[in-house]
Design an enzyme around this catalytic site. Structure first.
Site, PDB file in Angstrom:
ATOM      1  N   GLU A  48     -11.726  -8.147   0.776  1.00  0.00           N
ATOM      2  CA  GLU A  48     -11.439  -9.329   1.628  1.00  0.00           C
ATOM      3  C   GLU A  48      -9.982  -9.160   2.150  1.00  0.00           C
ATOM      4  OE1 GLU A  48     -14.074 -10.658   2.624  1.00  0.00           O
ATOM      5  OE2 GLU A  48     -15.283 -11.489   1.022  1.00  0.00           O
ATOM      6  N   ASN A  91     -14.894 -10.436   9.055  1.00  0.00           N
ATOM      7  CA  ASN A  91     -13.612 -10.667   8.724  1.00  0.00           C
ATOM      8  C   ASN A  91     -12.759  -9.307   8.558  1.00  0.00           C
ATOM      9  OD1 ASN A  91     -14.432 -10.057   6.446  1.00  0.00           O
ATOM     10  ND2 ASN A  91     -13.678 -11.920   5.172  1.00  0.00           N
ATOM     11  N   ASP A 108     -20.400  -1.744  -4.135  1.00  0.00           N
ATOM     12  CA  ASP A 108     -20.264  -3.136  -4.784  1.00  0.00           C
ATOM     13  C   ASP A 108     -21.345  -3.696  -5.216  1.00  0.00           C
ATOM     14  OD1 ASP A 108     -21.239  -3.372  -2.186  1.00  0.00           O
ATOM     15  OD2 ASP A 108     -19.346  -4.514  -1.221  1.00  0.00           O
ATOM     16  N   HIS A 116     -13.572  -6.983   6.262  1.00  0.00           N
ATOM     17  CA  HIS A 116     -13.661  -6.693   4.937  1.00  0.00           C
ATOM     18  C   HIS A 116     -14.476  -5.290   4.910  1.00  0.00           C
ATOM     19  CE1 HIS A 116     -17.630  -8.880   3.621  1.00  0.00           C
ATOM     20  NE2 HIS A 116     -17.844  -7.764   3.894  1.00  0.00           N
TER      21      HIS A 116
HETATM   22  C1  GLP Z   1     -21.584  -6.839   3.131  1.00  0.00           C
HETATM   23  C2  GLP Z   1     -20.881  -5.735   1.917  1.00  0.00           C
HETATM   24  C3  GLP Z   1     -20.218  -4.678   3.045  1.00  0.00           C
HETATM   25  C4  GLP Z   1     -21.056  -4.738   4.278  1.00  0.00           C
HETATM   26  C5  GLP Z   1     -21.123  -6.017   5.001  1.00  0.00           C
HETATM   27  C6  GLP Z   1     -21.599  -6.019   6.565  1.00  0.00           C
HETATM   28  O1  GLP Z   1     -20.384  -7.935   2.742  1.00  0.00           O
HETATM   29  N1  GLP Z   1     -20.491  -5.844   0.792  1.00  0.00           N
HETATM   30  O2  GLP Z   1     -20.199  -3.425   2.336  1.00  0.00           O
HETATM   31  O3  GLP Z   1     -20.285  -3.746   5.221  1.00  0.00           O
HETATM   32  O4  GLP Z   1     -21.614  -6.840   4.166  1.00  0.00           O
HETATM   33  O5  GLP Z   1     -22.961  -6.344   6.384  1.00  0.00           O
HETATM   34  P1  GLP Z   1     -23.807  -5.961   7.709  1.00  0.00           P
HETATM   35  O6  GLP Z   1     -24.235  -4.532   7.550  1.00  0.00           O
HETATM   36  O7  GLP Z   1     -25.083  -6.723   7.084  1.00  0.00           O
HETATM   37  O8  GLP Z   1     -23.210  -6.430   8.711  1.00  0.00           O
END
Ligand code: GLP
Length: 268
Positions: free
Chosen positions: A170, A163, A92, A165
């Protein structure tokens, strides 16, 4: 905690992790004491794929969770692993941030992996518009085509949002969703804007691979570490697949593994 099949572990080799395998959950789950151990195991797996095919197609994620895995890969390049020809697709990217913006996922990947590991920038792809006049739909279709033309993704690295995702799919994202422009959930914006100098300019939209796109990768490796992930991990592993918790839609993939540490396993 049923279904525990503790692998004996090489007790005499302190450097190798002891992995607890949990097998009766919705996702095959491997629990390690510390995140570094999962990162090492995943880096080993990636290194093995690169050894077999120097141009292997990797699906990559941003966020704090995979950073140690990338550090492990960078360390292996100093020991001879050649990542210069791998082809990568990131899950993304935010809308409206320039590639060089330090907050963009393109910058993140350059900092943590592509730069120090010597990955050829021309072989790295993100779901972004090529120019102002390209529509998000055209950019998404171009990204999907590029994955297909590369022969599909061999291994996709994934994290989990608070959440539920996955990438920026989402809650409410369908199982058959494809790469597209999405609006970010309030929680995602709140959590992800931490560290931004100006939270006001934090993007409201992003482009993301869809759940259906992700499910086509041949191997899915999901990572979740730390006490702050314990709640979502427990929900994920107890819930039937539901769009309300998009990460649950990855259950049933023929080759999926969830790597967690003991802190993230605390509520199982
Ligand atoms: C972002 C990314 C996700 C990722 C998530 C969790 O929103 N788009 O791909 O998995 O964050 O982030 P973290 O690894 O910092 O907990």
């Amino acid at each position: 905690m049923g279904g525990l099949r503790a692998s004996p572990g090489p007790g005499h080799l302190a450097t190798l992790p002891r992995v607890r395998e949990l097998t009766d959950l919705t996702l095959p789950t491997r629990v390690v004491a510390r995140p570094e151990e999962a990162a090492r195991a995943l880096a080993d797996e990636v290194a093995g794929l690169v050894a077999a095919d120097p141009e292997v197609v990797l699906g990559l994620a941003t966020g704090s969770t995979p950073v140690e895995t990338y550090a492990q890969l960078v360390a292996r390049t100093r020991e001879g692993l050649d990542l210069s020809r791998v082809r990568t697709f990131n899950l993304d990217e935010y809308e409206g941030l320039a590639a060089g913006d330090p907050a963009s996922f393109r910058s993140f990947m350059r900092r943590h992996l592509f730069g120090p590991a010597g990955v050829d920038p021309a072989r790295t792809r993100f779901p972004v518009r090529a120019a102002e006049d390209e529509t998000p739909e055209d950019a998404a279709a171009r990204f999907e085509r590029a994955i297909e033309e590369a022969g599909g993704i061999e291994l996709q690295v994934l994290g989990i949002g608070g959440n539920g995702h996955v990438a920026f799919n989402e809650p409410g994202s369908p199982r058959d969703s494809r790469t597209r422009r999405v609006e970010l959930a309030e929680l995602t914006r709140r959590v992800n804007s931490v560290g931004f100098l100006d939270p006001e300019r934090f993007p409201t939209h992003a482009m993301t691979m869809g759940v259906g796109t992700i499910l086509e990768a041949r191997r899915l490796r999901i990572l979740a570490f730390g006490a702050h992930k314990a709640g979502i991990v427990a929900r994920l592993l107890r819930s039937a697949p539901t769009e309300e918790l998009p990460v649950t839609l990855l259950a049933g993939h023929p080759d999926v593994v969830l790597w967690i540490d003991e802190a993230a396993a605390a509520e199982l």
